[in-house]
Scaffold this active site. Sequence first.
Site, PDB file in Angstrom:
ATOM      1  N   TYR A   1      -2.016  -0.788  10.708  1.00 33.03           N
ATOM      2  CA  TYR A   1      -2.196  -1.357   9.197  1.00 33.03           C
ATOM      3  C   TYR A   1      -0.889  -0.883   8.638  1.00 33.03           C
ATOM      4  O   TYR A   1      -0.234  -1.677   7.960  1.00 33.03           O
ATOM      5  CB  TYR A   1      -3.450  -0.624   8.462  1.00 33.03           C
ATOM      6  CG  TYR A   1      -3.442  -0.959   7.110  1.00 33.03           C
ATOM      7  CD1 TYR A   1      -3.858  -2.171   6.506  1.00 33.03           C
ATOM      8  CD2 TYR A   1      -3.222   0.312   5.974  1.00 33.03           C
ATOM      9  CE1 TYR A   1      -3.656  -2.479   5.007  1.00 33.03           C
ATOM     10  CE2 TYR A   1      -3.325  -0.102   4.634  1.00 33.03           C
ATOM     11  CZ  TYR A   1      -3.516  -1.418   4.240  1.00 33.03           C
ATOM     12  OH  TYR A   1      -3.602  -1.737   2.859  1.00 33.03           O
TER      13      TYR A   1
ATOM     14  N   LYS B   1       2.378  -2.843   6.876  1.00 32.07           N
ATOM     15  CA  LYS B   1       2.561  -2.569   5.305  1.00 32.07           C
ATOM     16  C   LYS B   1       3.961  -2.181   4.978  1.00 32.07           C
ATOM     17  O   LYS B   1       4.581  -2.568   4.149  1.00 32.07           O
ATOM     18  CB  LYS B   1       1.593  -1.837   4.715  1.00 32.07           C
ATOM     19  CG  LYS B   1       0.028  -2.349   4.675  1.00 32.07           C
ATOM     20  CD  LYS B   1       0.022  -3.305   3.796  1.00 32.07           C
ATOM     21  CE  LYS B   1      -1.113  -3.872   3.360  1.00 32.07           C
ATOM     22  NZ  LYS B   1      -1.208  -4.953   2.349  1.00 32.07           N
TER      23      LYS B   1
ATOM     24  N   SER C   1       0.886  -1.207  -0.070  1.00 33.77           N
ATOM     25  CA  SER C   1      -0.121  -0.057  -0.003  1.00 33.77           C
ATOM     26  C   SER C   1       0.884   1.379   0.127  1.00 33.77           C
ATOM     27  O   SER C   1       2.128   1.163   0.382  1.00 33.77           O
ATOM     28  CB  SER C   1      -0.927   0.065   1.361  1.00 33.77           C
ATOM     29  OG  SER C   1      -1.488   1.208   1.502  1.00 33.77           O
TER      30      SER C   1
END
Length: 296
Positions: free
Chosen positions: A159, A163, A146
Amino acid sequence: MQELAGRVAVITGAASGIGAAIARRFARAGMKIVAADVDEAALAAVCKELVDAGHSAIGVRTDVANAAAVEALAERAYAVFGAVHLLCNNAGVVPSGRYRAVWEFPLEDWHWSLDVNLYGVIHGLRSFIPRMLDAGEEGHVLTTASVAGLISGSGSAVYSAAKHAAVRVTEALYASLRERNAPIGVSLLCPGLVNTRIYESERNRPDGLRPTDGAAPETAELQAVAASLYAGAMSPEEVAEIACQAVLDDRLYVLTTDSFDDAIRERMEAILERRNPQFATLLALSRRDVGERESA
């Protein structure tokens, strides 16, 4: 890997969103598809769609957080098709309440995010890369990370931390394969905002990793703009097209938008200049991504 037709692709997180779009795109290129996901019903629907369209595809329910489950996925793929040429480590989750301060996330959120977003990638590499190397054939690995793995700031810490780690693992994979002159390419897909259901990930959270107080609600600000943001975001099919071309081009860094370039540059230049950075909010960057897309 220039020739896709007749070869085999394994795709995790294939029951919806980017994963399902990638499965469709590579199936149209003539690849045999092994689709994996924890959502068995949605996975079956995607596989039926592919088979009904005349493609060769099977579905394997897989929790990528579980190393044994990913090893079973590899065994199933090789048992059915005899080879794997493209591994798409795509499964991902976003715990709700992502604009909390970093210290406010419960341990369950950290474990879930790291288990899927990071260890899902690690398990995939450990189970598939040795087999792909032993085969000696051309191949490719696509990791869905991402832009959140390239920028920083306060938002979506659990998150984004996973990532960032997935980015580093994928870069290490690229370097390791190059050092061995292995015929396996690597692509690191870093999408911006995409119109998927990843922000409904709570539907698939394991019972053992549910916070005692329940899932945290999103901020009122995010709730107010979420619908319009995602409606104007890039489609999974557009991302899949970019990903497919990156595999054919053997390109490592694959970004779907330049809307986050200033934020990436600010972080990198702050590091090199040994100065404190000025982080933009993830919500502001997402608004910019959609705004620039709509004005294009």
